[in-house]
Scaffold this motif. Structure first.
Motif, PDB file in Angstrom:
ATOM      1  N   LYS A   1     -36.177  -9.021 -28.332  1.00 56.00           N
ATOM      2  CA  LYS A   1     -37.239  -8.377 -27.588  1.00 56.00           C
ATOM      3  C   LYS A   1     -36.665  -7.446 -26.532  1.00 56.00           C
ATOM      4  N   ASP A   2     -37.115  -6.218 -26.533  1.00 52.42           N
ATOM      5  CA  ASP A   2     -36.657  -5.184 -25.594  1.00 52.42           C
ATOM      6  C   ASP A   2     -35.151  -4.940 -25.686  1.00 52.42           C
ATOM      7  N   SER A   3     -34.535  -5.343 -26.805  1.00 52.67           N
ATOM      8  CA  SER A   3     -33.089  -5.142 -27.012  1.00 52.67           C
ATOM      9  C   SER A   3     -32.266  -5.743 -25.877  1.00 52.67           C
ATOM     10  N   LEU A   4     -32.592  -6.981 -25.486  1.00 50.22           N
ATOM     11  CA  LEU A   4     -31.918  -7.628 -24.356  1.00 50.22           C
ATOM     12  C   LEU A   4     -30.899  -8.675 -24.775  1.00 50.22           C
ATOM     13  N   ALA A   5     -30.726  -8.878 -26.082  1.00 49.79           N
ATOM     14  CA  ALA A   5     -29.781  -9.895 -26.554  1.00 49.79           C
ATOM     15  C   ALA A   5     -28.542  -9.233 -27.142  1.00 49.79           C
ATOM     16  N   LEU A   6     -27.388  -9.829 -26.874  1.00 48.49           N
ATOM     17  CA  LEU A   6     -26.131  -9.386 -27.474  1.00 48.49           C
ATOM     18  C   LEU A   6     -25.689 -10.468 -28.453  1.00 48.49           C
ATOM     19  N   GLN A   7     -25.733 -10.152 -29.721  1.00 46.28           N
ATOM     20  CA  GLN A   7     -25.490 -11.150 -30.761  1.00 46.28           C
ATOM     21  C   GLN A   7     -24.020 -11.228 -31.152  1.00 46.28           C
ATOM     22  N   VAL A   8     -23.553 -12.456 -31.295  1.00 49.47           N
ATOM     23  CA  VAL A   8     -22.220 -12.716 -31.832  1.00 49.47           C
ATOM     24  C   VAL A   8     -22.398 -13.686 -32.986  1.00 49.47           C
ATOM     25  N   GLY A   9     -21.917 -13.315 -34.170  1.00 48.26           N
ATOM     26  CA  GLY A   9     -22.101 -14.156 -35.345  1.00 48.26           C
ATOM     27  C   GLY A   9     -22.921 -13.451 -36.402  1.00 48.26           C
ATOM     28  N   ALA A  10     -22.933 -14.029 -37.580  1.00 50.22           N
ATOM     29  CA  ALA A  10     -23.573 -13.393 -38.736  1.00 50.22           C
ATOM     30  C   ALA A  10     -25.092 -13.442 -38.650  1.00 50.22           C
ATOM     31  N   ASP A  11     -25.724 -12.359 -39.094  1.00 48.92           N
ATOM     32  CA  ASP A  11     -27.185 -12.288 -39.095  1.00 48.92           C
ATOM     33  C   ASP A  11     -27.812 -13.437 -39.875  1.00 48.92           C
ATOM     34  N   GLY A  12     -27.187 -13.825 -40.969  1.00 50.00           N
ATOM     35  CA  GLY A  12     -27.778 -14.834 -41.840  1.00 50.00           C
ATOM     36  C   GLY A  12     -27.510 -16.276 -41.454  1.00 50.00           C
ATOM     37  N   ALA A  13     -26.925 -16.498 -40.285  1.00 51.54           N
ATOM     38  CA  ALA A  13     -26.658 -17.879 -39.858  1.00 51.54           C
ATOM     39  C   ALA A  13     -27.969 -18.647 -39.750  1.00 51.54           C
ATOM     40  N   PRO A  14     -28.009 -19.893 -40.223  1.00 51.72           N
ATOM     41  CA  PRO A  14     -29.270 -20.638 -40.247  1.00 51.72           C
ATOM     42  C   PRO A  14     -29.791 -21.069 -38.887  1.00 51.72           C
ATOM     43  N   SER A  15     -28.954 -21.085 -37.867  1.00 48.35           N
ATOM     44  CA  SER A  15     -29.404 -21.484 -36.530  1.00 48.35           C
ATOM     45  C   SER A  15     -28.963 -20.473 -35.485  1.00 48.35           C
ATOM     46  N   THR A  16     -29.739 -20.414 -34.408  1.00 51.30           N
ATOM     47  CA  THR A  16     -29.454 -19.480 -33.315  1.00 51.30           C
ATOM     48  C   THR A  16     -29.260 -20.242 -32.012  1.00 51.30           C
ATOM     49  N   LEU A  17     -28.140 -19.999 -31.369  1.00 51.45           N
ATOM     50  CA  LEU A  17     -27.868 -20.545 -30.043  1.00 51.45           C
ATOM     51  C   LEU A  17     -28.113 -19.429 -29.033  1.00 51.45           C
ATOM     52  N   THR A  18     -29.105 -19.607 -28.176  1.00 49.98           N
ATOM     53  CA  THR A  18     -29.440 -18.612 -27.160  1.00 49.98           C
ATOM     54  C   THR A  18     -28.861 -19.069 -25.824  1.00 49.98           C
ATOM     55  N   ILE A  19     -28.088 -18.200 -25.193  1.00 48.22           N
ATOM     56  CA  ILE A  19     -27.421 -18.559 -23.935  1.00 48.22           C
ATOM     57  C   ILE A  19     -27.720 -17.506 -22.874  1.00 48.22           C
ATOM     58  N   TRP A  20     -28.246 -17.960 -21.742  1.00 50.61           N
ATOM     59  CA  TRP A  20     -28.441 -17.108 -20.566  1.00 50.61           C
ATOM     60  C   TRP A  20     -27.318 -17.415 -19.587  1.00 50.61           C
ATOM     61  N   GLU A  21     -26.608 -16.371 -19.138  1.00 48.21           N
ATOM     62  CA  GLU A  21     -25.448 -16.581 -18.277  1.00 48.21           C
ATOM     63  C   GLU A  21     -25.348 -15.507 -17.196  1.00 48.21           C
ATOM     64  N   ASP A  22     -24.585 -15.865 -16.171  1.00 46.51           N
ATOM     65  CA  ASP A  22     -24.243 -14.959 -15.080  1.00 46.51           C
ATOM     66  C   ASP A  22     -22.726 -15.037 -14.952  1.00 46.51           C
ATOM     67  N   PHE A  23     -22.045 -13.904 -14.987  1.00 48.31           N
ATOM     68  CA  PHE A  23     -20.584 -13.922 -14.978  1.00 48.31           C
ATOM     69  C   PHE A  23     -19.992 -14.450 -13.668  1.00 48.31           C
ATOM     70  N   ARG A  24     -20.794 -14.538 -12.604  1.00 49.93           N
ATOM     71  CA  ARG A  24     -20.307 -15.131 -11.350  1.00 49.93           C
ATOM     72  C   ARG A  24     -20.656 -16.612 -11.238  1.00 49.93           C
ATOM     73  N   CYS A  25     -21.421 -17.137 -12.160  1.00 47.58           N
ATOM     74  CA  CYS A  25     -21.910 -18.513 -12.092  1.00 47.58           C
ATOM     75  C   CYS A  25     -20.801 -19.498 -12.464  1.00 47.58           C
ATOM     76  N   PRO A  26     -20.386 -20.387 -11.545  1.00 51.87           N
ATOM     77  CA  PRO A  26     -19.290 -21.315 -11.850  1.00 51.87           C
ATOM     78  C   PRO A  26     -19.630 -22.330 -12.933  1.00 51.87           C
ATOM     79  N   VAL A  27     -20.886 -22.769 -13.003  1.00 47.07           N
ATOM     80  CA  VAL A  27     -21.253 -23.718 -14.056  1.00 47.07           C
ATOM     81  C   VAL A  27     -21.231 -23.036 -15.419  1.00 47.07           C
ATOM     82  N   CYS A  28     -21.565 -21.742 -15.448  1.00 44.70           N
ATOM     83  CA  CYS A  28     -21.459 -20.984 -16.702  1.00 44.70           C
ATOM     84  C   CYS A  28     -20.006 -20.968 -17.181  1.00 44.70           C
TER      85      CYS A  28
END
Length: 274
Positions: free
Chosen positions: A77-104
């Protein structure tokens, strides 16, 4: 043996059992340090989300928005995702992150190997979304600048490796080192072929700044508690799923359960930066 002695022996055995249980508990805590830290991070970042909302709309240079320029290949949606992995993978892992976030960083450094393994075997694709909550909480611009640089890396197909490099070299939360474009360009040198004039120009000019801000707005509007947020096929798995804390073994198990009866995608594994 007198009643008194029997009671004393029973008490000693009880103490020994309790001591063993305490030692087991300590070992479990040691092995799942990332989870313990994550719980604290999620609770703490709930307050951060409130601060973001409070700071939304404040003036200043960063609030001057031009058109959002999505990086090459952005999806969702709105081209806000950066995908890593094959389009045809049966499952999707969605991750929201901040590069300054220590827990990330703790999440990434703990689960990077497992996530790459699942990607490279065609079992999942990962959709990364970027947020800038630490900038809003502590001030500075490192979250924004690093996210823009990561989007610039996406333009030339090097997002995955650069993403890993940024988290592996994350400064202390209070240190806004990522606010310096020179630092981000220096780290690009760790990814073969990334440090080019085009990448440098993209970083220095903030080509994707408005896109990053749009992504951060989507994060704040999404009702998430904090970063990292990890969803497997839309279901939250961090820091736990169905009462089970996340671990490398559980992540593999959850993906296997989600993929039951489905074929993995055909992919050509590529090495990632460490």
């Amino acid at each position: 043996m007198s009643d008194k002695n029997r009671e004393g022996s029973r008490a000693a055995r009880d103490r020994l059992v309790q001591q063993r249980e305490r030692e087991k508990a300590r070992e479990r805590r040691r092995r799942t340090l990332i989870v313990a830290s994550a719980v604290v991070g999620v609770l703490g970042l709930a307050a951060v989300v409130g601060l973001i909302a409070a700071n939304a709309g404040k003036g200043g240079k960063d609030s001057e928005a031009g058109p959002a320029v999505a990086p090459s290949g952005a999806t969702g949606k709105d081209s806000l995702a950066l995908q890593v992995g094959a389009d045809g993978a049966p499952s999707t892992l969605t991750i929201w992150e901040d590069f300054r976030c220590p827990v990330c960083a703790q999440f990434e450094n703990a689960f990077r190997k497992t996530i790459h393994e699942l990607q490279n075997s065609g079992q999942i694709k990962v959709e990364y979304h970027l947020a800038t909550i630490i900038d809003g909480n502590l001030g500075g611009s490192g979250s924004l600048r690093a996210a823009n640089a990561a989007a610039c890396a996406q333009d030339v197909g090097e997002f995955a490796d650069y993403h890993d490099v940024l988290f592996a070299n994350q400064p202390a939360e209070s240190d806004d080192a990522f606010g310096k474009n020179s630092k981000l360009i220096e780290l690009a040198g760790k990814v073969e072929g990334l440090d080019t004039p085009g990448f440098r120009s993209c970083v220095e000019s903030g080509t994707h700044d408005t896109w990053v801000k749009k992504s951060d707005t989507a994060f704040r509007d999404g009702g998430f508690q904090g970063t990292p947020t990890a969803l497997l096929n839309g279901e939250s798995i961090f820091p736990a799923k169905d009462g089970q804390q996340i671990s490398e073994a559980n992540l593999k198990k959850w993906v296997a359960e989600a993929n039951k009866g489905k074929k993995p995608a055909k992919v050509t594994p590529t090495p990632s930066a460490s």
